[in-house]
Design a protein around this motif. Structure first.
Motif, PDB file in Angstrom:
ATOM      1  N   ASP A  92      35.344  28.819  49.667  1.00 12.89           N
ATOM      2  CA  ASP A  92      33.897  29.752  49.714  1.00 12.89           C
ATOM      3  C   ASP A  92      34.043  30.599  48.542  1.00 12.89           C
ATOM      4  OD1 ASP A  92      33.190  28.217  51.860  1.00 12.89           O
ATOM      5  OD2 ASP A  92      33.273  30.085  53.417  1.00 12.89           O
ATOM      6  N   ASN A  93      34.885  31.227  48.706  1.00 13.19           N
ATOM      7  CA  ASN A  93      35.116  32.394  47.414  1.00 13.19           C
ATOM      8  C   ASN A  93      35.250  31.720  45.928  1.00 13.19           C
ATOM      9  OD1 ASN A  93      35.777  35.025  46.703  1.00 13.19           O
ATOM     10  ND2 ASN A  93      37.539  34.445  45.889  1.00 13.19           N
ATOM     11  N   TYR A  94      35.818  30.660  45.918  1.00 12.43           N
ATOM     12  CA  TYR A  94      35.960  29.839  44.675  1.00 12.43           C
ATOM     13  C   TYR A  94      34.318  29.313  44.283  1.00 12.43           C
ATOM     14  CZ  TYR A  94      37.232  26.096  41.137  1.00 12.43           C
ATOM     15  OH  TYR A  94      37.086  25.453  40.013  1.00 12.43           O
ATOM     16  N   PHE A  95      33.807  28.871  45.280  1.00 11.95           N
ATOM     17  CA  PHE A  95      32.372  28.079  44.982  1.00 11.95           C
ATOM     18  C   PHE A  95      31.484  29.393  44.501  1.00 11.95           C
ATOM     19  CE2 PHE A  95      32.903  24.453  48.154  1.00 11.95           C
ATOM     20  CZ  PHE A  95      33.346  23.661  47.186  1.00 11.95           C
ATOM     21  N   LYS A  96      31.738  30.647  45.169  1.00 15.12           N
ATOM     22  CA  LYS A  96      30.982  31.785  44.688  1.00 15.12           C
ATOM     23  C   LYS A  96      31.191  32.071  43.047  1.00 15.12           C
ATOM     24  CE  LYS A  96      30.479  34.509  48.877  1.00 15.12           C
ATOM     25  NZ  LYS A  96      31.292  35.110  49.917  1.00 15.12           N
ATOM     26  N   GLU A 101      28.358  33.953  41.331  1.00 12.19           N
ATOM     27  CA  GLU A 101      28.082  35.106  42.235  1.00 12.19           C
ATOM     28  C   GLU A 101      29.282  35.907  42.467  1.00 12.19           C
ATOM     29  OE1 GLU A 101      27.324  32.815  45.811  1.00 12.19           O
ATOM     30  OE2 GLU A 101      25.840  31.542  44.936  1.00 12.19           O
ATOM     31  N   PRO A 102      29.100  37.040  43.159  1.00 14.89           N
ATOM     32  CA  PRO A 102      30.269  38.133  43.303  1.00 14.89           C
ATOM     33  C   PRO A 102      31.253  37.474  44.213  1.00 14.89           C
ATOM     34  CG  PRO A 102      28.279  39.215  43.763  1.00 14.89           C
ATOM     35  CD  PRO A 102      27.997  37.623  43.496  1.00 14.89           C
ATOM     36  N   LYS A 119      29.121  29.544  33.546  1.00 14.49           N
ATOM     37  CA  LYS A 119      28.376  29.489  32.337  1.00 14.49           C
ATOM     38  C   LYS A 119      28.266  28.070  31.800  1.00 14.49           C
ATOM     39  CE  LYS A 119      29.719  34.293  30.918  1.00 14.49           C
ATOM     40  NZ  LYS A 119      30.973  34.326  31.511  1.00 14.49           N
ATOM     41  N   GLN A 120      28.851  27.031  32.265  1.00 15.34           N
ATOM     42  CA  GLN A 120      28.778  25.769  31.835  1.00 15.34           C
ATOM     43  C   GLN A 120      28.123  24.830  33.195  1.00 15.34           C
ATOM     44  OE1 GLN A 120      32.925  26.062  30.735  1.00 15.34           O
ATOM     45  NE2 GLN A 120      32.184  24.662  28.952  1.00 15.34           N
TER      46      GLN A 120
END
Ligand code: ZN
Length: 156
Positions: A92-96, A101-102, A119-120
């Motif tokens: 989940d944290n990686y997807f953020k 996202e923060p 950014k890509q």
């Protein structure tokens, strides 16, 4: 880990040239997910061995670009030996991070090298293909565990 694009690039190239856990096992204890991309060469199978609420092993193989190979290779190392709950938090944290996202830097470990993918947008699919496969297998495992518990209830 120093924030240095050159260093990030080295980690990505190292995981691409020498991918970790890149071979599949003939073992029915592993769940399998085949994932293919419409926009890239990526066509991989990911395997996960989940036992007693713990991710024992994650493996993959197939054709994959630099980003998908390296991100899946790093994933296999990050979740090895983690509980299903911890693995979910890591994913989940990686997807953020990937979606700009923060996110929690303490949980991101080596996967920080993919920070720039936010950014890509055309590389997001590559950077998440293995991670989505593992998330689906965690869901499958949860369902299996739940139905096994139901069966136990019924037989009581
Ligand atoms: Zn790709």
């Amino acid at each position: 880990m120093p924030i240095d694009p050159q260093y990030y690039r080295e980690i990505i190239m190292d995981n691409y040239s020498y991918p970790r856990h890149k071979d599949l096992k003939e073992d029915k204890d592993y769940l399998n997910r085949h994932m293919a991309s419409d926009s890239c060469i990526d066509d991989i199978t990911v395997q996960a061995k989940i036992k007693d609420g713990k991710v024992e092993d994650v493996r993959f193989d197939g054709e994959a670009c630099t980003i998908s190979t390296a991100s899946t290779s790093i994933l296999t190392e990050m979740v090895e030996g983690k509980s299903v709950e911890e693995a979910r938090k890591i994913i989940d944290n990686y997807f953020k991070m990937i979606h700009g996202e923060p996110y929690d830097k303490d949980l991101i470990d080596q996967a920080i090298v993919f920070e720039g993918v936010a950014k890509q947008p055309n590389r997001i699919g590559c950077a998440t293909i293995g991670w989505r496969a593992l998330e689906e297998m965690l869901d499958e495992n949860d369902q299996k565990t739940a139905s096994a518990e139901d069966k136990q209830e019924e037989s009581r």
